[in-house]
Design an enzyme around this catalytic site. Structure first.
Site, short mmCIF file in Angstrom:
data_model
loop_
_atom_site.label_atom_id
_atom_site.label_comp_id
_atom_site.label_asym_id
_atom_site.label_seq_id
_atom_site.Cartn_x
_atom_site.Cartn_y
_atom_site.Cartn_z
N LYS A 130 15.14 -27.25 -43.69
CA LYS A 130 15.09 -28.69 -43.94
C LYS A 130 14.10 -28.96 -45.08
CE LYS A 130 14.48 -33.07 -41.42
NZ LYS A 130 14.24 -33.66 -40.08
N LEU A 140 24.26 -28.51 -44.89
CA LEU A 140 24.91 -28.78 -43.60
C LEU A 140 24.88 -30.27 -43.28
CD1 LEU A 140 23.39 -25.87 -41.46
CD2 LEU A 140 25.75 -26.05 -42.31
N ALA A 141 23.80 -30.95 -43.68
CA ALA A 141 23.64 -32.37 -43.41
C ALA A 141 22.70 -32.95 -44.45
CB ALA A 141 23.08 -32.59 -42.01
N SER A 142 22.87 -34.24 -44.74
CA SER A 142 22.01 -34.92 -45.71
C SER A 142 21.66 -36.30 -45.17
CB SER A 142 22.73 -35.04 -47.05
OG SER A 142 21.90 -35.65 -48.00
N ALA A 143 20.36 -36.58 -45.10
CA ALA A 143 19.90 -37.85 -44.56
C ALA A 143 18.96 -38.51 -45.56
CB ALA A 143 19.20 -37.63 -43.22
N SER A 144 18.37 -39.64 -45.17
CA SER A 144 17.56 -40.44 -46.10
C SER A 144 16.26 -39.76 -46.47
CB SER A 144 17.26 -41.81 -45.48
OG SER A 144 16.56 -41.65 -44.26
N ILE A 145 15.70 -38.96 -45.57
CA ILE A 145 14.41 -38.32 -45.81
C ILE A 145 14.57 -36.90 -46.34
CG2 ILE A 145 12.26 -37.54 -44.72
CD1 ILE A 145 12.44 -40.54 -44.87
N ALA A 146 15.54 -36.16 -45.81
CA ALA A 146 15.66 -34.74 -46.14
C ALA A 146 17.11 -34.30 -46.00
CB ALA A 146 14.78 -33.92 -45.21
N ASP A 149 13.92 -39.99 -30.39
CA ASP A 149 15.05 -40.31 -31.26
C ASP A 149 16.31 -39.65 -30.71
OD1 ASP A 149 16.23 -41.55 -33.42
OD2 ASP A 149 15.74 -39.97 -34.85
#
Length: 552
Positions: free
Chosen positions: A149, A127-133, A284
């Site tokens: 996650k 669904l989403a991809s970020a720098s940590i997970a 955040d």
């Protein structure tokens, strides 16, 4: 040396984006100037960008850890120009996803079981991809929809390597920058490392979500998804799946019939409630982490949905009190009280003249109060107060900087939904009510009841201690016991000096004896053909020299 290729890549990217232009000409690293001569110039579209956007673009090209570095650095508005901080705040933590096979393997390692045993279904497309997970949709055995996650492969090693590199660069800045003592680059890297390490612990993030959910249980203002602890560990976090509208998608909010004015006011109230009622706030809260409940039944009474709980904040009771009082003093235009609070809180040295600080606060705030309240940014006023106070040796606390960054985010989101939002009118009654409840006699009685077991535990010792103290006062033998590492070092130094003085006196005495014997031509017996007086003089001189030699 292993970091040399990475260091060269960083220098090349920074030079290509002309990042050295952010610094005054006298402080620009020569290596970037040399690289500019051999690296192709960026396109006109890049050169036309403001400096902050160029820096954000360069960090994006350097990789996910540097994106996270830029996001964290954006909170240090005491160090960065406002335009650069604003540009870094907009950094989007979106990177290419890693293969589903790696995600499945990581989840199975973290949970100690197979995917099919834990989840009825698992969607390989993230669904989403970020720098940590990255996040995958899944379904539990009982049919409940969840999101999973999972940390990126080898993320710990990558962060360790990049943090080590940042620490090396901070060391260079510390040795070469004329204002290094104010910038404190190593302290910044410490702060970044702590934030990243905390974000790598998904069980900690789950605990943050769980506490925030408990604080707002049954609330019409904020919804926090449930944590499924049976499917959560340090490397995997499983949360209830929620659906909503991103808070910055104004067209979708309007199409859903959401009352944006009511929503904006709720956002302000939520901030003050989290900080001053619960002393636990989502730190955040940018648009990507805040959604709006899309339930049609909530059109007139909309509520927020919080996501991503990796960064949260808390204040000490003292900071919480002084910050609340500062807000109230700003609301009341009581500049004297603002100055007094900064000193009382220990944020500034006691040697600062209150009248000078009062005049400085008045110079910052008065120009704002000539505008309509709906046009005044409370976060901006607070920021300028902090920057002015820095001239008077203000010691900024990391938790206050995080709070200020959160306030800027909340105000930005609120004004986006309602450009005419009067932050002051909404915030003041909320803060007054919370403070009235927090420092009421009833709250004092509750705090006393919580501490009663501790008080009763020590109560039997009190009569004996009071009697001993009174006896010392009556007999005049009250003793003050001081323990200090500095005092101990000083005592050791004084003892060493005393021994050296005695030794030096003895050595000089031997020299005098030798001089008298030599003057009387009574050098005494000869040893190895050398008069005894000469031996005495040599030993005395050497003794005196060694006694005077500084100890380390």
């Amino acid at each position: 040396m292993r970091q040399l290729p990475r260091l060269l890549k960083i220098a090349r990217v920074l030079a290509r984006h002309r990042i050295d232009e952010l610094l005054p000409a006298s402080r620009r690293p020569r290596v970037l100037a040399w690289l500019r001569a051999v690296i192709p110039a960026p396109g006109a579209d890049v050169l036309a960008l403001p400096r902050g956007e160029r820096l954000a673009l360069a960090l994006t090209q350097l990789g996910p850890i540097f994106v996270k570095f830029g996001q964290i650095l954006s909170t240090r508005r005491d160090l960065l120009p406002a335009d650069v901080a604003d540009a870094l705040t907009q950094l989007q933590d979106r990177v290419a996803p890693f293969p589903a096979g790696q995600a499945r393997a990581a989840i199975e390692r973290a949970l100690g079981d197979t995917i099919t045993a834990r989840y009825a279904s698992f969607d390989d497309a993230p669904l989403a991809s970020a720098s940590i997970a990255q996040v995958h949709a899944a379904t539990l055995a009982d049919g409940r929809e969840v999101v999973v996650k999972v940390l990126r492969p080898d993320i710990h090693a990558r962060i360790d390597a990049d943090v080590a590199l940042l620490r090396a660069l901070a060391g260079v800045v510390e040795r070469t920058h004329p204002s290094a003592d104010k910038i404190r680059p190593q302290a910044i890297v410490d702060e970044i490392e702590t934030t990243l390490v905390n974000e790598l612990d998904l069980q900690r993030e789950g605990a943050n979500a769980s506490l925030l959910r408990r604080n707002f249980a049954g609330s019409d203002d904020l919804y926090v998804p449930e944590v499924h602890w049976s499917h959560t560990s340090a490397g995997v976090l499983t949360l209830e799946r929620v659906r909503g509208i991103p808070v910055d998608d104004l067209a979708a909010l309007d199409a859903a019939g959401i009352d944006r004015v009511a929503l904006a006011e709720k956002g302000v109230r939520l901030f003050y409630t989290q900080v001053f009622r619960d002393n636990f706030f989502h730190a955040d809260a940018h648009a990507g982490n805040i959604w709006v409940d899309s339930d049609p039944a909530r059109k007139a009474n909309p509520r927020f949905i919080a996501l991503d709980f990796g960064i949260t904040g808390q204040l000490s009771p003292e900071d919480q009190y002084y910050l609340a009082e500062n807000f109230m003093a700003i609301f009341n235009k009581d500049y004297r009280r603002i100055a007094e609070l900064h000193v009382e809180a220990g944020w500034m040295p006691a040697t600062v003249r209150i009248d000078e600080l009062e005049a400085a606060a008045r110079a910052v705030c008065e120009p704002y109060f000539t505008r309509p309240l709906s046009e005044i940014s409370l976060a901006e006023v607070l920021l300028k107060l902090f920057r002015t106070a820095q001239k008077y040796e203000l010691t900024l606390q990391p938790q206050l900087i995080l709070l200020q960054k959160t306030l800027l985010n909340i105000e930005g989101v609120g004004r986006q939904m309602d450009p005419h939002l009067d932050i002051w009118a909404v915030a003041r009654p909320v803060l007054e009510k919370i403070l009235l409840e927090r420092y009421s006699p009833q709250r004092a009685v509750q705090e006393f009841r919580k501490r009663l077991p501790e008080i009763m535990t020590h109560a039997p010792d009190m009569p004996r201690l009071v009697h001993a103290w009174l006896t010392q006062q009556v007999e005049g033998r009250h003793e003050l016991a001081m323990r200090s590492r500095d005092l101990a070092d000083l005592a050791t130094t004084l003892r060493g000096m005393q021994r050296r003085i005695v030794a030096a006196i003895l050595g000089v005495g031997l020299l005098l004896v030798a001089a008298v014997l030599y003057g009387l031509d009574a050098g005494g017996p000869r040893i190895l053909s050398v008069p005894a007086s000469a031996w005495i003089a040599g030993i005395g001189g050497l003794w005196a020299l060694l006694a005077a030699w500084p100890r380390r």
